[in-house]
Design a protein around this motif. Structure first.
Motif, mmCIF file in Angstrom:
data_model
loop_
_atom_site.group_PDB
_atom_site.id
_atom_site.type_symbol
_atom_site.label_atom_id
_atom_site.label_comp_id
_atom_site.label_asym_id
_atom_site.label_seq_id
_atom_site.Cartn_x
_atom_site.Cartn_y
_atom_site.Cartn_z
ATOM 1 N N ASN A 114 5.259 9.056 24.122
ATOM 2 C CA ASN A 114 4.494 7.926 23.610
ATOM 3 C C ASN A 114 3.072 8.392 23.320
ATOM 4 O OD1 ASN A 114 6.610 5.990 23.974
ATOM 5 N ND2 ASN A 114 6.126 5.930 26.161
ATOM 6 N N LEU A 115 2.366 7.660 22.485
ATOM 7 C CA LEU A 115 0.951 7.954 22.303
ATOM 8 C C LEU A 115 0.226 7.717 23.617
ATOM 9 C CD1 LEU A 115 0.049 6.407 18.829
ATOM 10 C CD2 LEU A 115 0.804 8.719 19.366
ATOM 11 N N SER A 116 -0.766 8.546 23.902
ATOM 12 C CA SER A 116 -1.527 8.410 25.137
ATOM 13 C C SER A 116 -2.644 7.388 24.970
ATOM 14 C CB SER A 116 -2.126 9.756 25.533
ATOM 15 O OG SER A 116 -3.128 10.137 24.603
ATOM 16 N N GLU A 117 -3.191 6.944 26.080
ATOM 17 C CA GLU A 117 -4.350 6.037 26.050
ATOM 18 C C GLU A 117 -5.514 6.700 25.317
ATOM 19 O OE1 GLU A 117 -4.718 3.017 27.019
ATOM 20 O OE2 GLU A 117 -3.103 2.552 28.420
ATOM 21 N N GLU A 118 -5.653 7.997 25.508
ATOM 22 C CA GLU A 118 -6.756 8.742 24.894
ATOM 23 C C GLU A 118 -6.665 8.725 23.370
ATOM 24 O OE1 GLU A 118 -8.548 13.317 24.981
ATOM 25 O OE2 GLU A 118 -7.070 12.662 26.460
ATOM 26 N N GLU A 119 -5.436 8.711 22.845
ATOM 27 C CA GLU A 119 -5.253 8.726 21.393
ATOM 28 C C GLU A 119 -5.439 7.364 20.739
ATOM 29 O OE1 GLU A 119 -1.936 12.178 20.646
ATOM 30 O OE2 GLU A 119 -1.388 10.496 21.942
ATOM 31 N N CYS A 120 -5.310 6.306 21.543
ATOM 32 C CA CYS A 120 -5.454 4.956 20.992
ATOM 33 C C CYS A 120 -6.867 4.755 20.445
ATOM 34 C CB CYS A 120 -5.161 3.909 22.057
ATOM 35 S SG CYS A 120 -3.444 3.877 22.543
ATOM 36 N N GLY A 121 -6.974 4.109 19.313
ATOM 37 C CA GLY A 121 -8.264 3.887 18.679
ATOM 38 C C GLY A 121 -8.739 5.049 17.846
ATOM 39 N N LYS A 122 -8.030 6.200 17.929
ATOM 40 C CA LYS A 122 -8.404 7.377 17.150
ATOM 41 C C LYS A 122 -7.446 7.632 15.990
ATOM 42 C CE LYS A 122 -10.552 9.766 21.077
ATOM 43 N NZ LYS A 122 -10.526 10.992 21.908
ATOM 44 N N LEU A 123 -6.268 6.985 16.030
ATOM 45 C CA LEU A 123 -5.270 7.183 14.988
ATOM 46 C C LEU A 123 -5.103 5.910 14.173
ATOM 47 C CD1 LEU A 123 -2.605 9.190 17.027
ATOM 48 C CD2 LEU A 123 -4.065 10.070 15.202
ATOM 49 N N TYR A 124 -4.935 6.090 12.886
ATOM 50 C CA TYR A 124 -4.918 4.984 11.940
ATOM 51 C C TYR A 124 -3.547 4.896 11.267
ATOM 52 C CZ TYR A 124 -6.523 2.058 8.033
ATOM 53 O OH TYR A 124 -6.696 1.055 7.123
ATOM 54 N N ASP A 125 -2.981 3.686 11.216
ATOM 55 C CA ASP A 125 -1.729 3.432 10.520
ATOM 56 C C ASP A 125 -2.000 2.424 9.405
ATOM 57 O OD1 ASP A 125 0.754 2.758 9.562
ATOM 58 O OD2 ASP A 125 1.704 2.599 11.520
ATOM 59 N N PRO A 126 -2.095 2.864 8.169
ATOM 60 C CA PRO A 126 -2.478 1.967 7.084
ATOM 61 C C PRO A 126 -1.424 0.934 6.743
ATOM 62 C CG PRO A 126 -1.775 4.064 6.197
ATOM 63 C CD PRO A 126 -1.812 4.229 7.688
ATOM 64 N N ASN A 127 -0.170 1.185 7.157
ATOM 65 C CA ASN A 127 0.926 0.298 6.769
ATOM 66 C C ASN A 127 1.178 -0.837 7.758
ATOM 67 O OD1 ASN A 127 1.608 1.879 4.434
ATOM 68 N ND2 ASN A 127 2.466 3.387 5.847
ATOM 69 N N PHE A 128 0.615 -0.730 8.973
ATOM 70 C CA PHE A 128 0.947 -1.720 9.981
ATOM 71 C C PHE A 128 -0.282 -2.231 10.734
ATOM 72 C CE2 PHE A 128 4.884 0.427 9.103
ATOM 73 C CZ PHE A 128 5.785 -0.625 9.027
ATOM 74 N N THR A 129 -0.763 -1.474 11.702
ATOM 75 C CA THR A 129 -1.741 -2.022 12.638
ATOM 76 C C THR A 129 -3.173 -1.604 12.356
ATOM 77 O OG1 THR A 129 -1.402 -0.152 14.139
ATOM 78 C CG2 THR A 129 -0.022 -2.094 14.482
ATOM 79 N N GLY A 130 -3.405 -0.730 11.364
ATOM 80 C CA GLY A 130 -4.732 -0.150 11.214
ATOM 81 C C GLY A 130 -4.937 0.856 12.334
ATOM 82 N N TYR A 131 -6.124 0.858 12.937
ATOM 83 C CA TYR A 131 -6.341 1.720 14.103
ATOM 84 C C TYR A 131 -5.525 1.173 15.264
ATOM 85 C CZ TYR A 131 -9.920 4.452 11.807
ATOM 86 O OH TYR A 131 -10.576 5.298 10.947
ATOM 87 N N ILE A 132 -4.853 2.057 15.985
ATOM 88 C CA ILE A 132 -3.879 1.648 16.993
ATOM 89 C C ILE A 132 -4.576 1.290 18.300
ATOM 90 C CG2 ILE A 132 -1.867 2.397 18.318
ATOM 91 C CD1 ILE A 132 -1.284 4.314 15.935
ATOM 92 N N SER A 133 -4.287 0.112 18.812
ATOM 93 C CA SER A 133 -4.848 -0.334 20.087
ATOM 94 C C SER A 133 -3.928 0.106 21.219
ATOM 95 C CB SER A 133 -4.996 -1.856 20.103
ATOM 96 O OG SER A 133 -3.721 -2.463 20.129
ATOM 97 N N SER A 134 -4.434 0.032 22.443
ATOM 98 C CA SER A 134 -3.625 0.408 23.606
ATOM 99 C C SER A 134 -2.413 -0.509 23.762
ATOM 100 C CB SER A 134 -4.478 0.379 24.881
ATOM 101 O OG SER A 134 -5.038 -0.907 25.070
#
Length: 313
Positions: A237-257
């Motif tokens: 799974n994505l880590s807490e550290e990666e949340c807010g740093k990765l962007y998904d333009p098709n769904f959530t934008g920047y990924i929240s925890s």
């Protein structure tokens, strides 16, 4: 000069002069980095999606086409072939439901469904007491039956789900895990099939779940299991550290925890015969099927589809 007489040493020596005449052999990769006739590990925490990843990969190889899961490797097989998926862990109803969800992505492709019926065998073996080896070595009747089955099907890929259900050895004993891998290697070499065994991480890696290096160091059991495999891939799974740093333009934008478990990350940590691929990302679709995700630290790059794996046409 005397020759070696041990019956176990049954292959002739490689002669430099003959190799110079013959030239280099083209390597036959079943998928990215995993050579036909060799062994690999797919590692991750429980619930990371290893079985769905493996099922998608199996469907891709069975059809020779893009499939959910296989896209994480940016890979479309050059050769369609038989896949044997030995599921030693899950009840048949769970396997059938997963397959149903996966098949929704093939529902309009009658040719692919026909190929899957012919080339994909998912064997529900939970509770079968199938053990390839125990502390005394190979379970020869089981190994012989597996070899006969793989040869008869001309299998390209055998998937074992999971390692712990396929033996009766001490998982923490390096010598026993080295022997376990040697037995798998013998099956792979004698049948020509690649073998991908699914394995878990330990509790420490599960609790930290921060990055690939931590997961790699947290593979459950003896290190010989990883050291002797020719290919190792990690799914997490994505880590807490990666949340807010990765962007998904098709769904959530920047990924929240709150959304991080809707995504997964795949990394090839070890590839002995081919340069490893870049880190790739997936999102979880209906039923848990893994699909490609165009994640990027830069919203502009992601919106241009730079990280989108290629798809078969």
């Amino acid at each position: 000069m005397p020759e070696l007489s041990n019956k176990l040493i049954n292959k002739p020596a490689v002669k430099p002069s003959e190799i110079l005449k013959k030239g280099k052999t083209e390597l036959d990769f079943v998928f990215s980095g995993l050579l036909a006739g060799s062994t690999g590990l797919l590692v991750g925490a429980g619930g990371a999606g290893k079985s769905f990843f493996a099922m998608g990969l199996a469907a891709s190889i069975a059809t020779g086409r893009w499939a959910p899961g296989a896209c994480t490797l940016g890979f479309i097989p050059n050769i369609a072939g038989h896949v044997a998926y030995f599921n030693l862990e899950d009840p048949q109803a769970i396997i059938e439901n997963r397959l149903y969800d996966l098949m929704q992505h093939f529902a309009d492709d009658a040719d692919a469904i026909e190929m899957l019926d012919h080339n994909l065998d998912i064997l529900p073996l939970a509770g079968s007491l199938l053990a390839i080896a125990d502390k005394n070595g190979a379970n020869q009747p089981v190994v012989a039956e597996i070899k006969e089955y793989l040869r008869g099907k001309n299998t390209r890929l055998m998937i074992i789900d999971t390692v712990s259900r396929s033996h009766r050895m001490d998982e923490n004993d390096n010598s026993q895990m080295a022997l376990y891998n040697q037995i798998l290697t013998n099956i792979a070499e004698e049948t020509g099939a690649a073998i991908l065994a699914i394995h878990h991480v330990n509790k420490q890696a599960l609790s930290s779940n921060k990055n690939q290096q931590e997961i790699e160091g947290g593979i459950r059991g003896a290190s010989a299991l990883k050291d002797n495999a020719r290919w190792v891939g990690y799914l997490s799974n994505l880590s807490e550290e990666e949340c807010g740093k990765l962007y998904d333009p098709n769904f959530t934008g920047y990924i929240s925890s709150d959304h991080r478990k809707k995504y997964a990350k795949f990394e090839i940590a070890k590839s002995n015969y081919k340069m490893a691929e870049e880190v790739t990302y997936l999102r979880r679709a209906a039923g848990g099927v893994l699909l490609p995700a165009s994640l990027s630290p830069d919203s502009r790059a992601a919106s241009k589809g730079i990280f989108t794996p290629r798809k078969a046409t």
